[in-house]
Design an enzyme around this catalytic site. Sequence first.
Site, PDB file in Angstrom:
ATOM      1  N   LYS A  45      40.940  30.767  44.041  1.00 35.38           N
ATOM      2  CA  LYS A  45      41.803  30.851  42.967  1.00 35.38           C
ATOM      3  C   LYS A  45      41.165  31.779  41.583  1.00 35.38           C
ATOM      4  O   LYS A  45      39.964  31.624  41.450  1.00 35.38           O
ATOM      5  CB  LYS A  45      42.040  29.223  42.431  1.00 35.38           C
ATOM      6  CG  LYS A  45      43.027  29.300  41.229  1.00 35.38           C
ATOM      7  CD  LYS A  45      44.343  29.523  41.636  1.00 35.38           C
ATOM      8  CE  LYS A  45      45.498  29.817  40.669  1.00 35.38           C
ATOM      9  NZ  LYS A  45      45.691  31.012  40.235  1.00 35.38           N
ATOM     10  N   GLN A 102      34.155  32.611  38.001  1.00 37.49           N
ATOM     11  CA  GLN A 102      35.342  31.663  38.376  1.00 37.49           C
ATOM     12  C   GLN A 102      35.044  30.703  39.355  1.00 37.49           C
ATOM     13  O   GLN A 102      35.705  29.670  39.195  1.00 37.49           O
ATOM     14  CB  GLN A 102      36.347  32.563  38.978  1.00 37.49           C
ATOM     15  CG  GLN A 102      37.823  32.135  39.138  1.00 37.49           C
ATOM     16  CD  GLN A 102      38.488  32.332  37.780  1.00 37.49           C
ATOM     17  OE1 GLN A 102      38.411  33.511  37.520  1.00 37.49           O
ATOM     18  NE2 GLN A 102      39.170  31.468  37.187  1.00 37.49           N
ATOM     19  N   LYS A 146      33.624  28.063  36.830  1.00 32.32           N
ATOM     20  CA  LYS A 146      34.770  27.715  35.721  1.00 32.32           C
ATOM     21  C   LYS A 146      35.817  26.667  36.598  1.00 32.32           C
ATOM     22  O   LYS A 146      36.164  25.460  36.056  1.00 32.32           O
ATOM     23  CB  LYS A 146      35.374  29.053  35.441  1.00 32.32           C
ATOM     24  CG  LYS A 146      36.505  28.808  34.339  1.00 32.32           C
ATOM     25  CD  LYS A 146      37.521  29.937  34.228  1.00 32.32           C
ATOM     26  CE  LYS A 146      37.022  31.351  33.894  1.00 32.32           C
ATOM     27  NZ  LYS A 146      37.801  32.294  33.530  1.00 32.32           N
ATOM     28  N   LYS A 191      38.840  36.432  42.594  1.00 30.19           N
ATOM     29  CA  LYS A 191      39.369  37.368  41.759  1.00 30.19           C
ATOM     30  C   LYS A 191      39.660  38.715  42.284  1.00 30.19           C
ATOM     31  O   LYS A 191      39.385  39.001  43.451  1.00 30.19           O
ATOM     32  CB  LYS A 191      38.053  37.937  40.737  1.00 30.19           C
ATOM     33  CG  LYS A 191      38.762  38.007  39.555  1.00 30.19           C
ATOM     34  CD  LYS A 191      38.985  37.268  38.449  1.00 30.19           C
ATOM     35  CE  LYS A 191      39.700  37.738  37.266  1.00 30.19           C
ATOM     36  NZ  LYS A 191      39.883  36.746  36.323  1.00 30.19           N
ATOM     37  N   GLY A 212      47.447  36.065  36.957  1.00 29.06           N
ATOM     38  CA  GLY A 212      47.343  37.293  35.802  1.00 29.06           C
ATOM     39  C   GLY A 212      45.646  37.286  35.253  1.00 29.06           C
ATOM     40  O   GLY A 212      45.073  36.521  35.117  1.00 29.06           O
ATOM     41  N   ASP A 213      45.440  38.390  34.727  1.00 31.89           N
ATOM     42  CA  ASP A 213      44.501  38.730  33.886  1.00 31.89           C
ATOM     43  C   ASP A 213      44.660  39.873  33.085  1.00 31.89           C
ATOM     44  O   ASP A 213      45.845  40.197  32.759  1.00 31.89           O
ATOM     45  CB  ASP A 213      42.931  38.960  34.962  1.00 31.89           C
ATOM     46  CG  ASP A 213      41.608  38.822  34.088  1.00 31.89           C
ATOM     47  OD1 ASP A 213      41.446  37.785  33.929  1.00 31.89           O
ATOM     48  OD2 ASP A 213      41.139  39.947  33.788  1.00 31.89           O
ATOM     49  N   THR A 249      45.575  29.527  28.220  1.00 28.96           N
ATOM     50  CA  THR A 249      44.127  30.070  27.912  1.00 28.96           C
ATOM     51  C   THR A 249      43.690  30.066  26.412  1.00 28.96           C
ATOM     52  O   THR A 249      42.794  29.638  25.908  1.00 28.96           O
ATOM     53  CB  THR A 249      43.863  31.552  28.510  1.00 28.96           C
ATOM     54  OG1 THR A 249      44.238  31.501  29.929  1.00 28.96           O
ATOM     55  CG2 THR A 249      42.353  31.893  28.521  1.00 28.96           C
ATOM     56  N   ASN A 275      47.430  38.248  25.984  1.00 27.38           N
ATOM     57  CA  ASN A 275      47.864  36.874  26.181  1.00 27.38           C
ATOM     58  C   ASN A 275      46.944  35.899  25.620  1.00 27.38           C
ATOM     59  O   ASN A 275      47.436  34.977  25.020  1.00 27.38           O
ATOM     60  CB  ASN A 275      47.977  36.710  27.818  1.00 27.38           C
ATOM     61  CG  ASN A 275      48.305  35.328  28.197  1.00 27.38           C
ATOM     62  OD1 ASN A 275      47.374  34.650  28.504  1.00 27.38           O
ATOM     63  ND2 ASN A 275      49.627  34.906  27.874  1.00 27.38           N
ATOM     64  N   SER A 308      47.125  26.904  35.802  1.00 23.87           N
ATOM     65  CA  SER A 308      47.435  27.514  37.099  1.00 23.87           C
ATOM     66  C   SER A 308      47.338  26.265  38.071  1.00 23.87           C
ATOM     67  O   SER A 308      48.187  26.255  38.877  1.00 23.87           O
ATOM     68  CB  SER A 308      46.450  28.542  37.412  1.00 23.87           C
ATOM     69  OG  SER A 308      47.015  29.703  36.682  1.00 23.87           O
TER      70      SER A 308
HETATM   71  P1  NDP Z   1      45.831  41.089  28.189  1.00 23.67           P
HETATM   72  O1  NDP Z   1      45.896  42.413  29.215  1.00 23.67           O
HETATM   73  O2  NDP Z   1      46.691  40.437  27.759  1.00 23.67           O
HETATM   74  O3  NDP Z   1      45.140  41.730  26.701  1.00 23.67           O
HETATM   75  C1  NDP Z   1      43.807  42.384  26.832  1.00 23.67           C
HETATM   76  C2  NDP Z   1      43.511  42.742  25.430  1.00 23.67           C
HETATM   77  O4  NDP Z   1      42.384  43.011  25.462  1.00 23.67           O
HETATM   78  C3  NDP Z   1      44.475  43.660  24.936  1.00 23.67           C
HETATM   79  O5  NDP Z   1      44.707  43.706  23.668  1.00 23.67           O
HETATM   80  C4  NDP Z   1      43.535  44.937  25.116  1.00 23.67           C
HETATM   81  O6  NDP Z   1      43.683  46.093  24.472  1.00 23.67           O
HETATM   82  C5  NDP Z   1      42.134  44.395  24.907  1.00 23.67           C
HETATM   83  N1  NDP Z   1      41.185  45.145  25.742  1.00 23.67           N
HETATM   84  C6  NDP Z   1      41.210  45.138  27.120  1.00 23.67           C
HETATM   85  N2  NDP Z   1      40.155  46.157  27.704  1.00 23.67           N
HETATM   86  C7  NDP Z   1      39.508  46.447  26.450  1.00 23.67           C
HETATM   87  C8  NDP Z   1      38.493  47.162  26.322  1.00 23.67           C
HETATM   88  N3  NDP Z   1      37.787  47.798  27.387  1.00 23.67           N
HETATM   89  N4  NDP Z   1      37.930  47.267  25.288  1.00 23.67           N
HETATM   90  C9  NDP Z   1      38.585  46.816  24.087  1.00 23.67           C
HETATM   91  N5  NDP Z   1      39.981  45.979  24.214  1.00 23.67           N
HETATM   92  C10 NDP Z   1      40.174  45.733  25.355  1.00 23.67           C
HETATM   93  O7  NDP Z   1      44.733  40.380  28.782  1.00 23.67           O
HETATM   94  P2  NDP Z   1      44.248  38.853  28.736  1.00 23.67           P
HETATM   95  O8  NDP Z   1      44.765  38.282  27.506  1.00 23.67           O
HETATM   96  O9  NDP Z   1      44.950  37.989  29.861  1.00 23.67           O
HETATM   97  O10 NDP Z   1      42.869  38.772  29.096  1.00 23.67           O
HETATM   98  C11 NDP Z   1      41.937  38.908  27.925  1.00 23.67           C
HETATM   99  C12 NDP Z   1      40.596  38.520  28.314  1.00 23.67           C
HETATM  100  O11 NDP Z   1      40.723  36.992  28.616  1.00 23.67           O
HETATM  101  C13 NDP Z   1      40.073  38.924  29.560  1.00 23.67           C
HETATM  102  O12 NDP Z   1      38.341  39.074  29.384  1.00 23.67           O
HETATM  103  C14 NDP Z   1      40.190  38.102  30.645  1.00 23.67           C
HETATM  104  O13 NDP Z   1      39.343  38.197  31.925  1.00 23.67           O
HETATM  105  C15 NDP Z   1      40.086  36.641  30.174  1.00 23.67           C
HETATM  106  N6  NDP Z   1      41.006  35.480  30.696  1.00 23.67           N
HETATM  107  C16 NDP Z   1      42.156  35.547  30.628  1.00 23.67           C
HETATM  108  C17 NDP Z   1      42.876  34.667  31.276  1.00 23.67           C
HETATM  109  C18 NDP Z   1      44.369  34.499  31.384  1.00 23.67           C
HETATM  110  O14 NDP Z   1      44.895  33.396  31.922  1.00 23.67           O
HETATM  111  N7  NDP Z   1      45.097  35.576  31.145  1.00 23.67           N
HETATM  112  C19 NDP Z   1      42.404  33.238  31.586  1.00 23.67           C
HETATM  113  C20 NDP Z   1      40.812  33.361  31.201  1.00 23.67           C
HETATM  114  C21 NDP Z   1      40.271  34.284  30.801  1.00 23.67           C
HETATM  115  P3  NDP Z   1      44.653  47.410  24.929  1.00 23.67           P
HETATM  116  O15 NDP Z   1      46.311  46.784  25.201  1.00 23.67           O
HETATM  117  O16 NDP Z   1      44.358  48.532  24.011  1.00 23.67           O
HETATM  118  O17 NDP Z   1      44.198  47.657  26.481  1.00 23.67           O
HETATM  119  O1  2IT Z   2      39.692  34.177  34.254  1.00 27.29           O
HETATM  120  C1  2IT Z   2      40.682  33.579  34.480  1.00 27.29           C
HETATM  121  O2  2IT Z   2      40.153  32.233  34.661  1.00 27.29           O
HETATM  122  C2  2IT Z   2      42.114  34.064  34.811  1.00 27.29           C
HETATM  123  N1  2IT Z   2      42.392  35.211  34.418  1.00 27.29           N
HETATM  124  C3  2IT Z   2      43.023  32.931  35.096  1.00 27.29           C
HETATM  125  C4  2IT Z   2      43.135  32.798  36.612  1.00 27.29           C
HETATM  126  C5  2IT Z   2      44.062  31.884  37.161  1.00 27.29           C
HETATM  127  O3  2IT Z   2      44.125  31.713  38.382  1.00 27.29           O
HETATM  128  O4  2IT Z   2      45.051  31.415  36.538  1.00 27.29           O
END
Ligand code: NDP
Ligand code: 2IT
Length: 441
Positions: free
Chosen positions: A86, A107, A110, A122, A161-162, A205, A236, A373
């Site tokens: 997952k 992961q 986690k 992943k 997603g991520d 998240t 997100n 999830s």
């Molecule tokens: P999104 O794609 O929705 O948003 C990512 C954000 O981070 C955007 O604002 C983006 O800016 C910025 N960003 C991405 N890459 C970079 C970079 N190299 N340098 C600076 N800013 C950057 O992703 P999420 O919100 O889903 O994910 C954000 C973080 O949270 C990640 O580390 C992800 O692994 C983690 N995460 C996400 C989960 C989820 O459920 N979605 C769960 C647990 C962890 P821009 O638009 O300019 O690219």
């Molecule tokens: O980093 C993370 O935990 C995620 N991007 C969410 C993974 C998931 O299966 O919901």
Amino acid sequence: MNRVYEEVKKRNPHEPEFHQAVKEIFLSLVPVFAKNPKYMKQAILERIVEPERMITFRVPWVDDQGQIHVNRGYRVQFNSTLGPYKGGLRFHPSVNASIIKFLGFEQILKNSLTGLPIGGGKGGSDFDPKGKSDNEIMRFTQSFMTELSRHIGPNVDVPAGDIGVGAREIGYMFGQYKKLRGYEAGVLTGKGLGYGGSLVRTEATGYGTVYFVEEMLKEQGLSFEGSTVVVSGSGNVSIYAIEKAQQLGAKVVACSDSNGYIYDENGLDLETIKRIKEVERKRIKEYVLEHPQAEYVEGCSGIWSIPCDIALPCATQNEIDSESAQTLISNGVKAIGEGANMPSTLEAIDLFLESKVLFGPAKAVNAGGVAVSALEMSQNSMRLSWTFEEVDSKLQDIMASIYRNSMDAAEEYGHPGNLVYGANIAGFLKVADAMIAHGVI
Ligand code: NDP
Ligand code: 2IT
């Protein structure tokens, strides 16, 4: 442990992010191995750092001008001890084997911390979704899923997603999977509410991040109420961390994207941010056009120079280095909650821990996303849907129990209050004991 770590570096060259994630976890496990020689005898470290399977594949697609492109797709099926693999899918030009493996490795622990039956995986691609039309996104994701569909399934591997993968991409991938292999509600999570998605998954998240930090603050007699908060990113995780922090009475003064950050000392207007990022898919600098009192600054790392009580890095790996950590500490930050995966470098984490700032590590703090999830998978299996309140209350319980279990493990293994040790140890023990129970496989 040193020997295994050196072997990891030798066997996985040019993978600095993977090495970093392994190193952080190994350091925390020293007291566990000192106390329980069985983990060494059973070669748990050697086994846990080697993915069960790593799939890479070609993803060809055609852009709107008829030009053919080839990207690389990945899925690491790291560890299935606790359940189906997952973990999310990341679409970002920086994606490579190192990034996918660091995320997949973290992961495992986690997902163990959530207490739900999910293993660790992943995936993703070096595809850059920025500036692509809806049709280009659809064609790319369909091509990606054409190959990925051979390797996943509700009891095998369940992606979500991520970075760069949200409801739109999950929708196209769900459709393509269904066309190729038939309807399986639980093959992906983060689905739309109309076709098997769970309430609260979108918020999970970000909300979970704030729920976890609230637990950390509570123990010290502090709270979000009246505090000043800085959140990096505007995707997100960031948007729903801002929403929950504001609901709890905090003033969120800054957020960012990969080009720069916005600062509004009176507090950000979340509705504008949601429209710019979720609906219009534009850059965060657009915000100041509607809110001229706010300031836009080019570049990302400057966001950590804004004085705040609580910092929530929610963008990407290694966004807080030792310099930014030192600035936050000097400015009097009280708590850090890692919403993103591995946003602080090892040096930054050391500084936070030395300074006695409350520090919540990613694999505990951001586990709410994958936890909901797993609740989506449960609802899909039962063919029913829980209400928003039911899922939200389960999420709060899960975050509180991750906090408690991590604190207890830190205490038991001689590092009271150190949640880096606590989360790594609590997550590890459950997987390691189940691996031993399953034999050498
Ligand atoms: P999104 O794609 O929705 O948003 C990512 C954000 O981070 C955007 O604002 C983006 O800016 C910025 N960003 C991405 N890459 C970079 C970079 N190299 N340098 C600076 N800013 C950057 O992703 P999420 O919100 O889903 O994910 C954000 C973080 O949270 C990640 O580390 C992800 O692994 C983690 N995460 C996400 C989960 C989820 O459920 N979605 C769960 C647990 C962890 P821009 O638009 O300019 O690219
Ligand atoms: O980093 C993370 O935990 C995620 N991007 C969410 C993974 C998931 O299966 O919901």
